[in-house]
Design an enzyme around this catalytic site. Structure first.
Site, PDB file in Angstrom:
ATOM      1  CG  PHE A 128      -2.013   0.844   1.324  1.00 34.73           C
ATOM      2  CD1 PHE A 128      -3.189   0.514   0.671  1.00 34.73           C
ATOM      3  CD2 PHE A 128      -1.973   2.013   2.063  1.00 34.73           C
ATOM      4  CE1 PHE A 128      -4.295   1.342   0.741  1.00 34.73           C
ATOM      5  CE2 PHE A 128      -3.083   2.841   2.142  1.00 34.73           C
ATOM      6  CZ  PHE A 128      -4.247   2.508   1.479  1.00 34.73           C
ATOM      7  CG  ASP A 209       0.234  -2.918   6.920  1.00 29.51           C
ATOM      8  OD1 ASP A 209      -0.859  -3.399   7.290  1.00 29.51           O
ATOM      9  OD2 ASP A 209       0.343  -1.790   6.416  1.00 29.51           O
ATOM     10  CE1 TYR A 234      -9.403   2.038   7.300  1.00 25.87           C
ATOM     11  CE2 TYR A 234      -8.433   3.116   9.219  1.00 25.87           C
ATOM     12  CZ  TYR A 234      -8.386   2.798   7.877  1.00 25.87           C
ATOM     13  OH  TYR A 234      -7.335   3.236   7.118  1.00 25.87           O
ATOM     14  CE  LYS A 235      -7.823  -0.798   5.287  1.00 26.99           C
ATOM     15  NZ  LYS A 235      -6.393  -0.650   5.091  1.00 26.99           N
ATOM     16  NE  ARG A 384      -9.704  -4.184  -2.179  1.00 27.47           N
ATOM     17  CZ  ARG A 384      -9.091  -3.503  -1.218  1.00 27.47           C
ATOM     18  NH1 ARG A 384      -7.889  -3.889  -0.788  1.00 27.47           N
ATOM     19  NH2 ARG A 384      -9.652  -2.452  -0.664  1.00 27.47           N
TER      20      ARG A 384
END
Ligand SMILES: *Cc1c(COP(=O)(O)O)cnc(C)c1O
Length: 424
Positions: A128, A209, A234-235, A384
């Protein structure tokens, strides 16, 4: 054995012991939500703990720091304890604080100590962007050139990073390794245990990560000896937009002074002595910088309760079963439409989402949204789809694929532009 009819999905739902958790969430009306890997949905329990904390503020003012249902002063530590099992850590090895990118900065500021021949950071070329920007800037802060000191392992096919290639890149000039547990685009799960062992054989520190794995996959960071890790809440953990991050430091490093110190990293008993001599907390708490973002942390309390109740093994089992089912349906129903499954097929290498590649991906995503399926798009060509164990049913997966099939059969995507929105 796989069957393509709806009753097969209905049967899987009947057998699913996690299915009652769907009622714990606010599901979007008329939509099948497949984007829980980007932003998880709100649960009633998360809403409740947020409301509790607002109530403390309303009724207690400053005394909310020590009183109320969830005293604010200890919230980072409490959430760290509640998260420890998710990553296979001891309670004092985890703290919930700041954001993912800030935590990465903190950890690299702490553990990146270029000296002698060991001056470089090893990462990968598919991570990312924020992670890469952080690594580049930490290298610059040491007075070094990121073009020379940041090594990014190449992907052989644009989707995956081979562990063998990473290990080959662990040369004697590497000081630190930072890698994702799961790659955000292809959903590849790296072999964390093996990479950690290989890094340590060569005297290199390694951190991960966990944004795309924590809450979807069990981890054993302490058993594996991982030096540090950081992740998003928050995912898959449904803490809400801007929800604060998680940070893990292996206890063997508790003697390290944090690279970025601030008063919130103080020993709790000493913090209000207001001395100018920093006395760190004994544990991951020392890596906090400023005041916990209380309102962004509060929903996580309620959300984590559910993860504690269910346990990561069951969440992972259902997730694997759902992603496999989704891939089987795609193969069966969409075989004519040149989709490529861009995620690993093997269970031990697959994260929590399915990555469908298609040259019309951007506008297929727009059509999906209009037809009631919420996917996400990652440029240039990836759709996704993340079926999430606590709130996605097998029937949802089945219906999402039927909708995608209708879109392809009718070429409905052609009425949209094949370009991404500002937020994809
Ligand atoms: C989501 C995500 C981030 C986001 O970082 P923030 O600091 O929360 O904005 C960073 N890295 C990875 C790999 C991610 O998946």
């Amino acid at each position: 054995m796989f069957q393509n009819d709806k009753s097969y999905a209905e049967n899987l739902d009947l057998q699913d012991e996690l299915s009652p958790y769907k009622d714990e969430f606010y599901l979007m009306e008329g939509a099948i939500y497949m984007d829980g890997n980007s932003l998880g949905l709100l649960s009633k329990r998360a809403e409740q703990t947020l409301t509790d904390v607002i109530h403390s503020w309303k009724t207690l003012g400053i005394d909310g720091w020590m009183n109320g249902n969830h005293p604010w002063f200890y919230m980072g530590e409490k959430l760290g304890e509640m998260s420890a099992d998710l990553v296979g850590a001891k309670p004092e090895e985890v703290i919930v604080t700041a954001s993912t990118t800030t935590n990465l900065h903190q950890l690299v500021a702490t553990f990146y100590k270029p000296k002698g021949k060991q001056t470089k950071i090893l990462a990968d070329e598919l991570n990312f962007p924020s992670d890469i920007y952080a690594l580049q800037s930490q290298i610059r802060l040491k007075g070094l050139d990121p073009n020379e000191h940041l090594i990014q392992v190449k992907s052989r096919n644009g989707r995956f990073i081979e562990e063998d290639d990473i290990i080959e890149a662990m040369t004697e000039d590497i000081a630190l390794i930072v890698l994702p547990t799961v790659l955000y685009r292809s959903g590849q799960l790296l072999d964390i245990e093996r990479l950690t062992a290989e890094a340590h054989k060569r005297g290199i520190l390694i951190g991960f990560d966990g944004c795309h794995s924590v809450g979807a996959i069990p981890h054993h960071f302490t058993k594996w000896g991982v030096d540090f890790a950081y992740w998003c809440n928050y995912k898959y953990l449904n803490s809400g937009p801007g929800g604060i991050g998680g940070l893990y430091v292996n206890e063997k490093h508790f003697d390290q002074l944090p690279g970025l110190t601030g008063w919130w990293g103080s020993h709790k008993q000493k913090q209000f002595d207001m001395e100018h001599q920093f006395v760190p907390a004994n544990g991951a708490g020392a890596f906090q910088i400023g005041t916990t973002h209380i309102l962004s942390a509060a929903p996580l309390i309620g959300s984590l309760e559910m993860f504690q109740e269910v346990g990561m093994e069951k969440i992972r089992m259902k997730s694997l079963k759902m992603t496999k089912y989704l891939m089987e349906l795609v193969e069966y129903e969409l075989g004519d439409y040149s989709f490529t499954i861009g995620n690993p097929l093997e269970n031990h290498r697959r994260g929590g989402h399915v990555s469908l590649e298609h040259e019309e991906a951007a506008r297929i995503c727009k059509a999906l949204k209009d037809e009631g399926v919420v996917p996400d798009f990652r440029a240039p060509n990836v759709i996704r789809l993340a079926p999430v164990s606590l709130y996605t049913s097998y029937v949802d997966v089945w219906e999402a694929v039927q909708i995608l099939k209708r879109i392809m059969d009718g070429k409905w995507y052609e009425k949209y532009e094949n370009k991404r929105e500002v937020i994809a």
